[in-house]
Design a protein around this motif. Structure first.
Motif, mmCIF file in Angstrom:
data_model
loop_
_atom_site.group_PDB
_atom_site.id
_atom_site.type_symbol
_atom_site.label_atom_id
_atom_site.label_comp_id
_atom_site.label_asym_id
_atom_site.label_seq_id
_atom_site.Cartn_x
_atom_site.Cartn_y
_atom_site.Cartn_z
ATOM 1 N N UNK A 1 5.872 8.202 11.662
ATOM 2 C CA UNK A 1 4.591 8.671 12.613
ATOM 3 C C UNK A 1 3.397 8.707 11.849
ATOM 4 N N UNK A 2 3.139 8.759 10.514
ATOM 5 C CA UNK A 2 2.136 8.592 9.691
ATOM 6 C C UNK A 2 2.262 7.630 8.915
ATOM 7 N N UNK A 3 1.234 6.485 8.653
ATOM 8 C CA UNK A 3 1.262 5.483 7.955
ATOM 9 C C UNK A 3 0.421 5.704 6.603
ATOM 10 N N UNK A 4 0.654 5.422 5.386
ATOM 11 C CA UNK A 4 -0.240 5.294 4.351
ATOM 12 C C UNK A 4 -0.236 4.198 3.895
ATOM 13 N N UNK A 5 -1.517 3.627 3.566
ATOM 14 C CA UNK A 5 -1.952 2.311 2.998
ATOM 15 C C UNK A 5 -1.624 2.414 1.502
ATOM 16 N N UNK A 6 -0.626 1.457 0.957
ATOM 17 C CA UNK A 6 -0.125 1.551 -0.255
ATOM 18 C C UNK A 6 -1.563 1.227 -1.314
ATOM 19 N N UNK A 7 -2.373 0.407 -0.698
ATOM 20 C CA UNK A 7 -3.446 0.109 -1.664
ATOM 21 C C UNK A 7 -4.619 1.223 -1.692
ATOM 22 N N UNK A 8 -4.940 1.492 -0.760
ATOM 23 C CA UNK A 8 -5.999 2.585 -0.548
ATOM 24 C C UNK A 8 -5.561 3.943 -0.355
ATOM 25 N N UNK A 9 -4.458 4.179 0.006
ATOM 26 C CA UNK A 9 -4.000 5.482 0.370
ATOM 27 C C UNK A 9 -4.475 6.265 1.608
#
Length: 370
Positions: free
Chosen positions: A273-281
């Motif tokens: 459901x929620x995505x977290x960008x690995x680089x910018x968080x």
């Protein structure tokens, strides 16, 4: 029914703020904005009169998943009363065929006649209800147009060639279990021609009805008739028919989730459901994955996370799940429910016109269009 392969309206599901006209709010301990607001006069200086063109613009139907036994589809742009009417009709008013009368000639099993007859009635049959007429009462004559006849004759005996050390009843005995597949259809009149393409039979032949041991046997005759679920649950064509409102997660763009809280924030929701960008968080909502959100409201239990999000459901976006257990293909069930609804509306219209005509002739009742 308008079957259109369309995407959900962006004006409905992709708003960045909470709209009480569109959304039902979910707080930690309660739900807000439950009541519908789409009726005349609720908002000053706004016209809510019925408009067919506007209704067609908003109405969307899209099949999301389809298998041989179930269907999931989105129904967008209708009131909750209509969605609930479809659900109730699916459960209680779409006709099916089920065993109603059981004639017991012999039953020496451990299960008494009444209980076994009840189990027989619950066996889903593959008979298309459109091919049979309704048998109005038990006193009506049974014919090939309103009755399907089955017979069941099973006796358990010892397997004389079974291995000496075997303990499996299926090996030690013949007919140790009575299955739904043991029901044998007995054609009446012209039924052999009517049902030539699909002979009447249980939809799940492997269903175990009762277990037998040597010396026990069953001999019965069964009559299946057409009925609806509001008379008895055995006539219901569905295992389940339910809907839920589309989840809607609103992130505060002016106050984004801090990077050090991103992982905890994501884990408060269903996977995907929620995505977290690995680089910018940076945290974002997956528009496809949000359908799987259970709305547990876990995120609202954490004060340091709750301030960054609002939870809601889209008021007019219904996700239907239907599981078929009888003769209907899953995609046919919504159409059958709509057919029944149209018949009910037609009856209501006829009754209203008769009342109007009677009032005008008597001069006592004045009815005007609104």
């Amino acid at each position: 029914m308008i079957m259109a392969q369309v995407s959900t309206s962006t004006s409905t599901t992709e708003q960045s703020s909470f709209n009480p006209r569109v959304h039902v709010g979910l707080l930690e301990e309660r739900v807000t904005n439950v009541s519908s607001t789409d009726f005349p006069g609720h908002y000053p200086d706004e016209d809510y009169s019925w408009n067919l063109k506007e209704f067609k613009k908003k109405l969307q139907v899209k099949i999301q998943k389809l298998s041989t036994r179930s269907i999931e589809f989105d129904l967008v742009g209708i009131d909750a009363s209509i969605a609930n009417a479809l659900r109730r009709i699916l459960i209680a008013e779409v006709p099916t065929i089920a065993i109603e009368y059981v004639y017991v000639w012999n039953n020496t099993s451990v299960m008494v006649d009444e209980v076994f007859s009840h189990r027989l009635g619950l066996i889903p049959l593959n008979v298309d209800p459109a091919l049979l007429e309704v048998k109005e009462s038990s006193s009506d004559q049974a014919t090939d147009r309103n009755t399907i006849v089955f017979k069941l004759h099973v006796e358990c005996t010892r397997n004389t060639v079974a291995p000496r050390n075997s303990t499996d009843p299926a090996v030690l005995y013949n007919n140790s279990e009575v299955l739904a597949g043991n029901l044998e259809w007995v054609s009446q009149g012209e039924q052999s021609e009517v049902f030539a393409a699909r002979p009447p039979a249980p939809t799940i032949p492997e269903t175990v009805l009762v277990k037998l041991r040597p010396g026990q046997g069953i001999e019965m005759e069964m009559h299946a008739v057409k009925g609806v679920g509001k008379d008895h649950a055995k006539f219901s064509p569905v295992a389940t028919a339910s809907y839920r409102l589309l989840p809607h997660i609103i992130l505060d763009e002016a106050n984004p989730v801090p990077p050090h809280l991103a992982t905890r924030f994501r884990d408060c929701f269903s996977p995907g459901v929620i995505k977290v960008d690995l680089r910018t968080k940076k945290v974002s909502v997956d528009k496809r994955g949000v359908r799987g959100e259970t709305m547990s409201r876990e995120v609202l239990r954490h004060p340091d996370l709750a301030e960054y999000v609002k939870l809601a459901r889209v008021r007019d976006h219904f996700i239907f799940n239907i599981e078929s257990e009888g003769p209907y293909e899953p995609q046919r069930l919504p159409l059958e429910a709509i057919r029944v609804m149209r018949e009910k509306l037609s009856a209501l219209k006829s009754a209203t016109e008769m009342l109007r005509a009677q009032g005008n002739s008597d001069g006592d009742v004045q009815m005007t269009d609104t």
